[in-house]
Design a protein around this motif. Structure first.
Motif, PDB file in Angstrom:
ATOM      1  N   GLY A  64       0.209   1.703  -0.668  1.00 31.92           N
ATOM      2  CA  GLY A  64       0.085   2.756   0.339  1.00 31.92           C
ATOM      3  C   GLY A  64       0.028   2.173   1.731  1.00 31.92           C
ATOM      4  N   TRP A  65      -0.262   3.040   2.701  1.00 28.44           N
ATOM      5  CA  TRP A  65      -0.289   2.633   4.113  1.00 28.44           C
ATOM      6  C   TRP A  65      -1.381   3.424   4.831  1.00 28.44           C
ATOM      7  N   ALA A  66      -2.240   2.717   5.543  1.00 30.64           N
ATOM      8  CA  ALA A  66      -3.322   3.383   6.266  1.00 30.64           C
ATOM      9  C   ALA A  66      -2.783   4.128   7.490  1.00 30.64           C
ATOM     10  N   THR A  67      -3.473   5.204   7.855  1.00 35.18           N
ATOM     11  CA  THR A  67      -3.023   6.006   9.003  1.00 35.18           C
ATOM     12  C   THR A  67      -3.886   5.793  10.240  1.00 35.18           C
ATOM     13  N   ALA A  68      -4.938   4.976  10.127  1.00 40.86           N
ATOM     14  CA  ALA A  68      -5.757   4.635  11.291  1.00 40.86           C
ATOM     15  C   ALA A  68      -6.454   3.316  11.006  1.00 40.86           C
ATOM     16  N   HIS A 127      -1.426  -4.353  -7.595  1.00 41.80           N
ATOM     17  CA  HIS A 127      -1.584  -3.721  -6.289  1.00 41.80           C
ATOM     18  C   HIS A 127      -0.767  -4.485  -5.262  1.00 41.80           C
ATOM     19  N   THR A 128      -0.152  -3.740  -4.358  1.00 39.38           N
ATOM     20  CA  THR A 128       0.642  -4.356  -3.298  1.00 39.38           C
ATOM     21  C   THR A 128       0.429  -3.601  -1.995  1.00 39.38           C
ATOM     22  N   TYR A 129      -0.011  -4.314  -0.958  1.00 36.17           N
ATOM     23  CA  TYR A 129      -0.331  -3.704   0.336  1.00 36.17           C
ATOM     24  C   TYR A 129       0.258  -4.544   1.469  1.00 36.17           C
TER      25      TYR A 129
END
Length: 301
Positions: free
Chosen positions: A222-226, A183-185
């Motif tokens: 992925g990338w959070a939207t809020a 996992h990569t964030y």
């Protein structure tokens, strides 16, 4: 590992919650998978319970073209003083967890054998060895789980984990699994979109270069939207940033033929605390009402 468009899937809608045993229906999952089938052909699932069985039923019965990575939902077998939100348990709880994990591994084996055309690979756990986890399991026990699963199914076996533990503590596990799942964030590590893809590559190659003879895939990125600022600054979470990172990530992983499960298909409001902007709720490429976010509007407008 065969390259496919791949995504993490959890079908919980508004008011549904696995902790309370409120699951999506067959029809709701069918609706989700018909949406996803336009663009993806591999799905990652996180447990072997009611939700997973329904997903496998829908794929088989509706003859949908998905390969599934089926995962075991494992609980803490050890206390972890390094977990920021607390992971101290009584011995009685830990013993119950060990029994749960044994039963969950048995369910993993059962489902992999019951749906051989659908289940393409399995994982014996998720983020159970990283230093901040609230469900810590020893490397020796993870090795034991892998060996038991491998002795009883024909599909390839992995373990899904943040990139860091692969770089220093999981050598014994790498020996027994068929491929490594990381996992990569970048956004959780305070990177901006300008640094994000380069950081993802660094995370990936830190592991791939260490184990040149073992396939390495990405099972979450992925990338959070809020965000309400908990772990991710609010200005660094938006649909625009998600779309930018997604495009960069896909271009790189497609060029390099790295199997990558994007996190995730749909927003999950049951997750995290009660704050509506809690970032755990906002990783979907689609909102909880199944409408596409910016990143998907050209495909699903």
């Amino acid at each position: 590992m065969e390259y496919r468009n791949a995504i993490c899937y959890s079908g919980y809608r508004e008011g549904q919650n696995p902790r309370e045993g409120i699951y999506p229906t067959y029809q709701e999952i069918k609706e989700d998978l018909l949406i996803l089938s336009h663009n993806w052909s591999a799905l990652r699932l996180y447990d072997c319970g009611t939700h997973a069985r329904l997903v496998l039923d829908v794929i088989r019965d509706e003859r949908l073209d998905f390969k599934v990575m089926l995962g075991a939902d494992v609980a803490a077998e050890m206390n972890n003083p390094n977990c920021p939100w607390g992971a101290q348990f009584s011995e009685e709880t830990l013993e119950k967890n060990r029994q749960h994990n044994k039963e969950e591994i048995d369910r993993l084996i059962e489902l992999a054998n019951a749906y051989p055309e659908v289940v393409g690979y399995v994982s014996v756990g998720n983020e159970a060895s990283v230093e901040w986890t609230d469900h810590l399991i020893s490397v020796e026990k993870l090795v034991e789980h892998v060996q038991k699963v491998k002795n009883n199914i024909s599909q390839p076996v992995t373990f899904c984990e943040n990139y860091v533990p692969w770089t220093y503590k999981l050598d014994a596990l790498v020996e027994v699994i068929d491929f490594i799942s990381l996992h990569t964030y970048p956004v959780w590590e305070y990177k901006t979109i300008d640094d994000a893809l380069e950081y993802t590559k660094q995370n990936y190659y830190a592991v791939a270069d260490r184990y040149p003879n073992k396939p390495v895939v990405i099972t979450e990125a992925g990338w959070a939207t809020a965000s309400n600022g908990r772990g991710i600054e609010a200005w660094n979470a938006s649909e625009e940033l998600q779309a930018a990172y997604y495009d960069q990530l896909l271009q790189w992983t497609r060029d390099e033929k790295i199997l990558t499960f994007v996190f995730e298909a749909f927003d999950e409001p049951w997750k995290g605390d009660n704050h509506p902007e809690e970032p755990e709720k906002h990783w979907g490429l689609f909102k909880v009402d199944r409408t596409p976010k910016l990143v998907m509007q050209s495909l699903y407008g």
